[in-house]
Design a protein around this motif. Structure first.
Motif, PDB file in Angstrom:
ATOM      1  N   VAL A 186      17.432   4.748 -14.947  1.00  0.00           N
ATOM      2  CA  VAL A 186      17.743   3.545 -15.731  1.00  0.00           C
ATOM      3  C   VAL A 186      17.633   2.293 -14.865  1.00  0.00           C
ATOM      4  N   LEU A 187      18.208   2.341 -13.682  1.00  0.00           N
ATOM      5  CA  LEU A 187      18.156   1.192 -12.781  1.00  0.00           C
ATOM      6  C   LEU A 187      16.721   0.887 -12.358  1.00  0.00           C
ATOM      7  N   ALA A 188      15.929   1.935 -12.151  1.00  0.00           N
ATOM      8  CA  ALA A 188      14.521   1.736 -11.796  1.00  0.00           C
ATOM      9  C   ALA A 188      13.781   1.024 -12.926  1.00  0.00           C
ATOM     10  N   GLY A 189      14.051   1.431 -14.155  1.00  0.00           N
ATOM     11  CA  GLY A 189      13.410   0.775 -15.300  1.00  0.00           C
ATOM     12  C   GLY A 189      13.783  -0.697 -15.385  1.00  0.00           C
ATOM     13  N   ILE A 190      15.056  -1.003 -15.157  1.00  0.00           N
ATOM     14  CA  ILE A 190      15.514  -2.398 -15.207  1.00  0.00           C
ATOM     15  C   ILE A 190      14.829  -3.236 -14.131  1.00  0.00           C
ATOM     16  N   LEU A 191      14.770  -2.691 -12.901  1.00  0.00           N
ATOM     17  CA  LEU A 191      14.166  -3.452 -11.810  1.00  0.00           C
ATOM     18  C   LEU A 191      12.662  -3.623 -11.995  1.00  0.00           C
ATOM     19  N   LEU A 192      11.987  -2.585 -12.480  1.00  0.00           N
ATOM     20  CA  LEU A 192      10.545  -2.710 -12.712  1.00  0.00           C
ATOM     21  C   LEU A 192      10.256  -3.747 -13.786  1.00  0.00           C
ATOM     22  N   ALA A 193      11.114  -3.807 -14.803  1.00  0.00           N
ATOM     23  CA  ALA A 193      10.946  -4.841 -15.832  1.00  0.00           C
ATOM     24  C   ALA A 193      11.176  -6.231 -15.236  1.00  0.00           C
ATOM     25  N   ARG A 194      12.163  -6.348 -14.357  1.00  0.00           N
ATOM     26  CA  ARG A 194      12.462  -7.638 -13.728  1.00  0.00           C
ATOM     27  C   ARG A 194      11.331  -8.074 -12.805  1.00  0.00           C
ATOM     28  N   THR A 242       0.828  -1.207   0.000  1.00  0.00           N
ATOM     29  CA  THR A 242       0.000   0.000   0.000  1.00  0.00           C
ATOM     30  C   THR A 242       0.859   1.252   0.000  1.00  0.00           C
ATOM     31  N   GLU A 243       1.822   1.331   0.923  1.00  0.00           N
ATOM     32  CA  GLU A 243       2.730   2.476   0.936  1.00  0.00           C
ATOM     33  C   GLU A 243       3.511   2.573  -0.361  1.00  0.00           C
ATOM     34  N   THR A 244       3.925   1.421  -0.886  1.00  0.00           N
ATOM     35  CA  THR A 244       4.766   1.412  -2.085  1.00  0.00           C
ATOM     36  C   THR A 244       4.025   1.953  -3.296  1.00  0.00           C
ATOM     37  N   ILE A 245       2.778   1.546  -3.501  1.00  0.00           N
ATOM     38  CA  ILE A 245       2.051   1.998  -4.689  1.00  0.00           C
ATOM     39  C   ILE A 245       1.684   3.476  -4.581  1.00  0.00           C
ATOM     40  N   TYR A 246       1.353   3.950  -3.386  1.00  0.00           N
ATOM     41  CA  TYR A 246       1.058   5.378  -3.249  1.00  0.00           C
ATOM     42  C   TYR A 246       2.322   6.208  -3.386  1.00  0.00           C
ATOM     43  N   GLY A 262      13.711   3.578  -5.414  1.00  0.00           N
ATOM     44  CA  GLY A 262      13.280   2.976  -4.159  1.00  0.00           C
ATOM     45  C   GLY A 262      12.018   2.151  -4.322  1.00  0.00           C
ATOM     46  N   VAL A 263      11.067   2.671  -5.093  1.00  0.00           N
ATOM     47  CA  VAL A 263       9.836   1.924  -5.369  1.00  0.00           C
ATOM     48  C   VAL A 263      10.148   0.655  -6.149  1.00  0.00           C
ATOM     49  N   ALA A 264      10.996   0.767  -7.156  1.00  0.00           N
ATOM     50  CA  ALA A 264      11.345  -0.391  -7.975  1.00  0.00           C
ATOM     51  C   ALA A 264      12.013  -1.485  -7.137  1.00  0.00           C
ATOM     52  N   VAL A 265      12.856  -1.070  -6.205  1.00  0.00           N
ATOM     53  CA  VAL A 265      13.523  -2.033  -5.326  1.00  0.00           C
ATOM     54  C   VAL A 265      12.503  -2.800  -4.490  1.00  0.00           C
ATOM     55  N   LEU A 266      11.481  -2.104  -3.994  1.00  0.00           N
ATOM     56  CA  LEU A 266      10.503  -2.731  -3.099  1.00  0.00           C
ATOM     57  C   LEU A 266       9.333  -3.384  -3.829  1.00  0.00           C
ATOM     58  N   ALA A 267       9.337  -3.356  -5.150  1.00  0.00           N
ATOM     59  CA  ALA A 267       8.212  -3.911  -5.903  1.00  0.00           C
ATOM     60  C   ALA A 267       7.998  -5.390  -5.597  1.00  0.00           C
ATOM     61  N   ASP A 268       9.076  -6.119  -5.285  1.00  0.00           N
ATOM     62  CA  ASP A 268       8.955  -7.542  -4.949  1.00  0.00           C
ATOM     63  C   ASP A 268       8.948  -7.770  -3.448  1.00  0.00           C
ATOM     64  N   LEU A 269       8.714  -6.706  -2.676  1.00  0.00           N
ATOM     65  CA  LEU A 269       8.623  -6.774  -1.215  1.00  0.00           C
ATOM     66  C   LEU A 269       9.919  -7.264  -0.570  1.00  0.00           C
ATOM     67  N   ARG A 270      11.043  -6.913  -1.164  1.00  0.00           N
ATOM     68  CA  ARG A 270      12.331  -7.294  -0.586  1.00  0.00           C
ATOM     69  C   ARG A 270      13.404  -6.325  -1.051  1.00  0.00           C
ATOM     70  N   ILE A 271      14.309  -5.986  -0.128  1.00  0.00           N
ATOM     71  CA  ILE A 271      15.467  -5.178  -0.491  1.00  0.00           C
ATOM     72  C   ILE A 271      16.709  -5.968  -0.090  1.00  0.00           C
ATOM     73  N   SER A 272      17.525  -6.307  -1.067  1.00  0.00           N
ATOM     74  CA  SER A 272      18.705  -7.124  -0.824  1.00  0.00           C
ATOM     75  C   SER A 272      19.876  -6.252  -0.384  1.00  0.00           C
ATOM     76  N   ARG A 273      20.927  -6.910   0.096  1.00  0.00           N
ATOM     77  CA  ARG A 273      22.104  -6.145   0.518  1.00  0.00           C
ATOM     78  C   ARG A 273      22.759  -5.443  -0.666  1.00  0.00           C
TER      79      ARG A 273
END
Length: 411
Positions: free
Chosen positions: A383-391, A154-158, A341-352
C-alpha cells in the motif's frame, strides 16, 4: 573506470590489517583441511569469523582491481565480489537441498533474510549516519535525508523489473529453471547498461588507497593474492558455517529457519554495510547508498538465479525448488519490501521519515515472526509503495528510460 585516491594508511597499517584478517580466517581453513568437526556453537563462531575475514579481503581486492580493469569488466567483477560470501553460503544450502529436502527451506531463508536486512536495516542506518555527519560534523549534504545521483536510476529500474517478476514465483509454487534464465538475463542487461554509463570519479580510502599507489606489477600481484586467499577461505568456511548454523539451532532450541535467515546474512553483509556507512560519515552518502543498492540488485537477480542451478547440480529435480507455505510468505514479504524500497528511491532521495518507516516495518516482522504479521506487513509495504509511486509519478518516465541497454546515461 576512473578511480581517485583519498585517505591512505601506512604500509605497516596495511600489513597489520591484512595480516589480522588472514589470521582470523586461518583456524577455519586448518580445521577444514584437517577434517575436524567442531561443536555447533564453536563451529558457528570459527567459520563465521572466517566468512567476515573473507569479505574484508574481497572488498580490498575488488576496490584496488578497479585501477587496472576496463570499465565493464570492473563493474562485472565488483557486482559479483560484493556479495560473494552470501552467494557461497546460500548456494551451499541450495546444493545440499538436492539430496536433503530439509535444506531447501534454508536456501530461501538465507536469501530472503539477506535481502530484507539490506533495505530494512542497512539503508536506514546509512541515512541516519549521513544526517548525523551533516548536522554534527559539518559535512556538506542533505540535512534530512540522502539524495542520489541521476545514474542510480539504472539500479532502481532494474530492481523494479526484478521485483515485478518476483511476484510470479510464488504463484508457480517453485523457484524454477526459467526463473534463473529471466533473472540472470536481467542482471546481464543491467551490466550492459551500466557499462555504457559515465560515472564520476570514485575515490579509494584506507587499505585500498594505499595498495592502489603501489607499482603496477606489485599491485596486481597483491590483488591476485587477496582474491586467491579469500577464495580459499570461502570454500573452506561456507559449508561448515551453514551446517553449524543448523546444528546450533537444534542445540539452542532456536528455530533453525530464523537462525539461518538472520545470523548468516549478518555475518556476510556486515563489512559491506560498515564501509557504506563510513562513506556516509565522510560526506559521500551517495556512494554508500549506491553500493547498498547495487548489492540488493545483485542478490535479487543473480543470487536467486543461481539457486535452481545449484539445486539441480546437487541432485535435485530439474523443475527447481518447491516452495512450502512458509517460504511463500517470506518471498511475498521480501518482494513487497523491495517494491517499497524502489518507490522510496523513485525521486532519487530517501528522507529520514522514509528511512524510519523502512526500519519500523522491518522491526515489526522481525520481532513478531508469525504468519499474520508477515502478511500484514507485506500488505502495508504494498500500500505504501503504491502511494509513493503515485506521488512520484512524474519521475517514472526518467526511471523507465534508465533501463535501455544502449546509449549513454543522462546524469
Amino acid at each position: 573506470m576512473r578511480v581517485g585516491l583519498d585517505v591512505t594508511v601506512s604500509a605497516r597499517g596495511v600489513a597489520t590489517r591484512v595480516g589480522l584478517a588472514v589470521l582470523a580466517a586461518l583456524p577455519a581453513v586448518v580445521m577444514r583441511l584437517a577434517g575436524v568437526h567442531l561443536p555447533a556453537i564453536a563451529g558457528m563462531a570459527v567459520f563465521g569469523v572466517a566468512v567476515l575475514s573473507a569479505v574484508a579481503l574481497l572488498m580490498w581486492a575488488s576496490e584496488v582491481a578497479r585501477v587496472d580493469l576496463p570499465g565493464s569488466l570492473a563493474l562485472a567483477l565488483l557486482a559479483l565480489v560484493a556479495v560473494l560470501p552470501e552467494y557461497a553460503i546460500d548456494i551451499y544450502f541450495a546444493f545440499a537441498a538436492g539430496s536433503d529436502p530439509e535444506f531447501a527451506a534454508f536456501a530461501l531463508a538465507n536469501m530472503t533474510g539477506a535481502n530484507r536486512l539490506l533495505i530494512g536495516v542497512a539503508w536506514p542506518l546509512l541515512v541516519f549516519a549521513a544526517i548525523w555527519a551533516v548536522r554534527r560534523r559539518g559535512q556538506s549534504g542533505d540535512r534530512n535525508g540522502v539524495s542520489l545521483s541521476a545514474h542510480r536510476r539504472t539500479e532502481t529500474i532494474y530492481l523494479l523489473m526484478a521485483t515485478v517478476y518476483a511476484l510470479v514465483i510464488p504463484l508457480t509454487g517453485r523457484l524454477a529453471w526459467y526463473d534463473s534464465i529471466v533473472l540472470g538475463a536481467l542482471f546481464a542487461l543491467y551490466l550492459s547498461r551500466i557499462g555504457r554509463t559515465e560515472h564520476a570519479e570514485e575515490a579509494l580510502v584506507g587499505v585500498a588507497a594505499t595498495l592502489a599507489r603501489a607499482p603496477k606489477r606489485r599491485r596486481r600481484l597483491t590483488v591476485a593474492a587477496l582474491f586467491g586467499t579469500a577464495a580459499v577461505v570461502i570454500l573452506s568456511a561456507a559449508e561448515p558455517f551453514g551446517k553449524s548454523l543448523v546444528e546450533a539451532g537444534t542445540a539452542l532450541g532456536i528455530d533453525e529457519f530464523l537462525l539461518v535467515q538472520w545470523l548468516a546474512p549478518v555475518a556476510s553483509e556486515a563489512p559491506e554495510v560498515i564501509v557504506a556507512i563510513a562513506f556516509a560519515l565522510r560526506g559521500r552518502a551517495d556512494d554508500g547508498l549506491g553500493a547498498l543498492l547495487a548489492a540488493k540488485l545483485n542478490q535479487w537477480t543473480l543470487l536467486i538465479a543461481c539457486l535452481p542451478i545449484a539445486f539441480y547440480l546437487g541432485g535435485g529435480e530439474f523443475a527447481g525448488l518447491a516452495l512450502d507455505a512458509r517460504q511463500t510468505e517470506e518471498l511475498y514479504l521480501t518482494t513487497a519490501q523491495t517494491l517499497l524500497g524502489v518507490a522510496v528511491l523513485a525521486d532519487l532521495r530517501i528522507s529520514r521519515i522514509e528511512a524510519a518507516l523502512l526500519f519500523l516495518l522491518f522491526a515489526v516482522q522481525f520481532a513478531v515472526p508469525t504468519q499474520a504479521v508477515r502478511y500484514g506487513v507485506a500488505f502495508a509495504y504494498a500500500v505504501l509503495a503504491g502511494i509513493l509511486l503515485a506521488r512520484h509519478r512524474r519521475e517514472l518516465p526518467a526511471l523507465v528510460r534508465a533501463s535501455w541497454p544502449t546509449g549513454r546515461a543522462r546524469s
